[in-house]
Scaffold this motif. Structure first.
Motif, short mmCIF file in Angstrom:
data_model
loop_
_atom_site.label_atom_id
_atom_site.label_comp_id
_atom_site.label_asym_id
_atom_site.label_seq_id
_atom_site.Cartn_x
_atom_site.Cartn_y
_atom_site.Cartn_z
N ARG A 129 0.84 -1.20 0.00
CA ARG A 129 0.00 0.00 0.00
C ARG A 129 0.88 1.26 0.00
O ARG A 129 0.61 2.23 -0.70
N ARG A 130 1.92 1.24 0.81
CA ARG A 130 2.82 2.38 0.85
C ARG A 130 3.48 2.60 -0.51
O ARG A 130 3.63 3.74 -0.96
N LEU A 131 3.85 1.51 -1.18
CA LEU A 131 4.49 1.63 -2.49
C LEU A 131 3.53 2.27 -3.49
O LEU A 131 3.90 3.21 -4.22
N ALA A 132 2.30 1.77 -3.54
CA ALA A 132 1.31 2.34 -4.46
C ALA A 132 1.09 3.81 -4.14
O ALA A 132 1.01 4.66 -5.05
N ALA A 133 1.00 4.14 -2.86
CA ALA A 133 0.75 5.53 -2.46
C ALA A 133 1.87 6.46 -2.90
O ALA A 133 1.62 7.54 -3.44
N THR A 134 3.12 6.05 -2.67
CA THR A 134 4.24 6.93 -3.02
C THR A 134 4.33 7.12 -4.52
O THR A 134 4.64 8.22 -5.00
N LEU A 135 4.05 6.08 -5.28
CA LEU A 135 4.10 6.20 -6.75
C LEU A 135 3.02 7.15 -7.26
O LEU A 135 3.27 7.99 -8.13
N VAL A 136 1.82 7.03 -6.71
CA VAL A 136 0.72 7.91 -7.13
C VAL A 136 1.01 9.35 -6.73
O VAL A 136 0.84 10.29 -7.53
N LEU A 137 1.46 9.56 -5.50
CA LEU A 137 1.72 10.93 -5.04
C LEU A 137 2.86 11.57 -5.83
O LEU A 137 2.81 12.77 -6.12
N LYS A 138 3.85 10.80 -6.17
CA LYS A 138 4.94 11.34 -7.00
C LYS A 138 4.41 11.85 -8.32
O LYS A 138 4.74 12.96 -8.77
N GLU A 139 3.56 11.06 -8.98
CA GLU A 139 3.03 11.45 -10.29
C GLU A 139 2.08 12.63 -10.19
O GLU A 139 2.13 13.55 -11.02
N LEU A 140 1.21 12.63 -9.18
CA LEU A 140 0.22 13.71 -9.07
C LEU A 140 0.87 15.01 -8.61
O LEU A 140 0.39 16.09 -8.97
N ALA A 141 1.94 14.93 -7.84
CA ALA A 141 2.68 16.15 -7.49
C ALA A 141 3.25 16.80 -8.75
O ALA A 141 3.35 18.02 -8.84
N LYS A 142 3.58 15.97 -9.72
CA LYS A 142 4.17 16.46 -10.97
C LYS A 142 3.11 16.99 -11.93
O LYS A 142 3.31 18.05 -12.55
N THR A 143 2.00 16.29 -12.06
CA THR A 143 1.03 16.64 -13.11
C THR A 143 -0.19 17.41 -12.59
O THR A 143 -0.90 18.02 -13.37
N ALA A 144 -0.43 17.37 -11.28
CA ALA A 144 -1.57 18.11 -10.71
C ALA A 144 -1.13 18.80 -9.43
O ALA A 144 -1.68 18.58 -8.35
N PRO A 145 -0.11 19.68 -9.51
CA PRO A 145 0.46 20.27 -8.29
C PRO A 145 -0.53 21.11 -7.49
O PRO A 145 -0.45 21.15 -6.27
N THR A 146 -1.46 21.78 -8.18
CA THR A 146 -2.42 22.61 -7.46
C THR A 146 -3.32 21.76 -6.58
O THR A 146 -3.56 22.08 -5.40
N ILE A 147 -3.81 20.65 -7.13
CA ILE A 147 -4.67 19.76 -6.34
C ILE A 147 -3.86 19.09 -5.24
O ILE A 147 -4.31 18.96 -4.09
N PHE A 148 -2.66 18.66 -5.56
CA PHE A 148 -1.79 18.02 -4.56
C PHE A 148 -1.59 18.97 -3.37
O PHE A 148 -1.73 18.58 -2.21
N PHE A 149 -1.28 20.22 -3.67
CA PHE A 149 -1.03 21.20 -2.61
C PHE A 149 -2.30 21.42 -1.78
O PHE A 149 -2.25 21.45 -0.54
N ALA A 150 -3.43 21.58 -2.46
CA ALA A 150 -4.68 21.86 -1.76
C ALA A 150 -5.09 20.71 -0.85
O ALA A 150 -5.62 20.93 0.25
N LYS A 151 -4.83 19.47 -1.27
CA LYS A 151 -5.28 18.31 -0.50
C LYS A 151 -4.29 17.92 0.60
O LYS A 151 -4.65 17.18 1.52
N THR A 152 -3.05 18.38 0.52
CA THR A 152 -2.07 18.00 1.53
C THR A 152 -1.78 19.11 2.53
O THR A 152 -1.38 18.84 3.66
N ASN A 153 -1.98 20.35 2.13
CA ASN A 153 -1.62 21.49 2.98
C ASN A 153 -2.84 22.01 3.74
O ASN A 153 -3.87 22.29 3.14
N GLN A 154 -2.72 22.12 5.05
CA GLN A 154 -3.81 22.64 5.87
C GLN A 154 -3.65 24.15 6.01
O GLN A 154 -2.73 24.63 6.68
N ALA A 155 -4.55 24.90 5.37
CA ALA A 155 -4.41 26.35 5.31
C ALA A 155 -4.46 27.00 6.69
O ALA A 155 -3.75 27.97 6.97
#
Length: 326
Positions: A144-170
Motif C-alpha cells: 500500500r505504501r508503495l502504491a501511495a508513493t508512486l501515485v503521489l509522486k506522479e500527481l505532485a508532478k502533473t496536478a500540483p495545485t490539487i496536490f497542494f490543496a489536498k495535503t496542505n492545511q491552510a
C-alpha cells in the motif's frame, strides 16, 4: 522470450508502448472516419477488451501491463463521451492499484493516472487518489505504501495545485504528506523507501514554488526525522531512509540546509564504514551533492576524508544493486 532468453524489461516496455501507440493511431482514424454511433460502439468494445486485460484473474503481469499501456496511449484520443471515459479509466486504474503488488504494474498505473490528471477538467478522481494515497501512507503494508508513493509522486508532478490543496492545511499550516512520509522512508523494503524519497522530492518542489517563506517548520520536521534515523543502533532501513531525506533537502529546501550543513556532513560521513552496502552506496551518492551545495565549507573540512572514502569505495567490487526500473 527468444533464442537468447527473455527480453530485458525496457525492451518489453518499449514494445508495449509501440503497440499501444498504433492502437491509439487507429482509434484516431476511426474517430474521423466513422459516424458517431459507429465510433461509440467501436470504442466501447475496445474498452471492454482493455479493461479485461487488467481485471481478468487469469491475466498475468504482461497482460495487465499491456492493458495499462493501452489506456495510457488512449488518454488523449478523442472519445464518444469524454466524461464517461475519464471516470471509467480512473476507476479501472484505481482498482488496479488496490489489487496488485508488483512495482512494475503499480508504477505504470500511477503514470497513467498522472497523465490523465494533467489538465483534467474533472478533478474529483484526482482528489480521491491523493486522499486515498495519504491514507495508505499510514498503513504498515509495504504494498500500500508503495502504491501511495508512486501515485503521489506522479500527481505532485502533473496536478500540483490539487496536490497542494489536498495535503496542505491552510489554517494550521500543517502538511499531511510531510506528517506521514518519514515513517514510510524507514519501510523494510528498499523500493518503498526509494519511491517515498521521489514523492518527497515532488512535494518539496511544490512547497518551494508556492510558499517558500512558510516552510521552515516543514523542513525542520523532515530534517529532525532524518536525524532520528542517524541515532545509534538505528536499523539499516532507517539509516538509509535518513540519507535519502538529506539528499532531497539538499536539492529542494533552499538555504535551510546551510546552517545545518556541518551537522549533515558529519552524520553522512560518519556512516562511511557502515556494515550494510546499501548505506555505504547512499553515502557515495551523497558526497558529491554535499560538495556541490557548499564547496568552500566542504573543501575546508571534509574533502580529504571524502576522497579517501570514495577511493576506497571505488576499489571495492560493485554491490549487488537491484534495478527498480523494470
Amino acid at each position: 522470450g527468444g533464442p537468447d532468453g527473455p527480453r530485458p524489461a525496457w525492451v518489453r516496455r518499449r514494445r508495449r508502448a509501440a503497440a499501444a501507440a498504433e492502437l491509439a493511431a487507429l482509434m484516431r482514424v476511426l474517430a474521423h472516419e466513422l459516424p458517431p454511433g459507429g465510433y461509440a460502439a467501436a470504442e466501447a468494445g475496445l474498452f471492454r477488451a482493455v479493461f479485461g486485460l487488467i481485471h481478468d484473474r487469469r491475466s498475468g503481469l504482461a497482460e495487465r501491463l499491456s492493458g495499462v499501456a493501452a489506456m495510457d496511449a488512449l488518454v488523449p484520443v478523442p472519445s464518444a463521451d469524454e466524461e464517461k471515459k475519464t471516470i471509467k479509466f480512473a476507476n479501472v486504474l484505481s482498482r488496479g492499484l488496490m489489487g496488485n503488488v508488483e512495482y512494475e504494474f503499480l508504477a505504470a498505473a500511477a503514470r497513467a493516472l498522472g497523465k490523465m490528471a494533467r489538465g483534467a477538467t474533472n478533478v474529483d478522481y484526482v482528489e480521491f487518489e491523493v486522499t486515498r494515497a495519504l491514507e495508505w501512507l499510514r498503513t504498515e503494508r509495504s504494498d500500500r505504501r508503495l502504491a501511495a508513493t508512486l501515485v503521489l509522486k506522479e500527481l505532485a508532478k502533473t496536478a500540483p495545485t490539487i496536490f497542494f490543496a489536498k495535503t496542505n492545511q491552510a489554517t494550521s499550516g500543517a502538511n499531511d504528506f510531510i506528517d506521514r512520509i518519514v515513517p514510510v522512508l524507514r519501510d523494510p523494503k528498499e523500493i518503498v523507501r526509494v519511491c517515498a524519497a521521489a514523492a518527497l522530492s515532488g512535494c518539496l518542489k511544490i512547497l518551494a514554488e508556492r510558499q517558500a517563506k512558510f516552510n521552515i517548520d516543514k523542513y525542520c520536521k523532515i530534517y529532525y526525522g532524518a536525524l532520528e534515523g542517524f541515532e545509534r543502533n538505528s536499523p539499516p532501513e532507517a539509516v538509509h531512509g535518513s540519507l535519502l531525506i538529506i539528499g532531497e533537502l539538499l536539492e529542494h529546501s533552499g538555504d535551510f540546509i546551510l546552517p545545518r550543513f556541518e551537522e549533515a556532513c558529519d552524520a553522512v560521513l560518519g556512516l562511511a564504514g557502515h556494515r550494510r552496502p546499501i548505506v555505504r552506496q547512499a553515502v557515495v551518492h551523497l558526497v558529491p551533492r554535499l560538495a556541490r551545495r557548499c564547496p568552500e565549507a566542504f573543501g575546508r573540512k571534509y574533502l580529504e576524508r571524502s576522497l579517501g572514502f570514495l577511493l576506497a569505495a571505488a576499489s571495492q567490487p560493485p554491490p549487488n544493486v537491484r534495478s527498480f526500473d523494470a
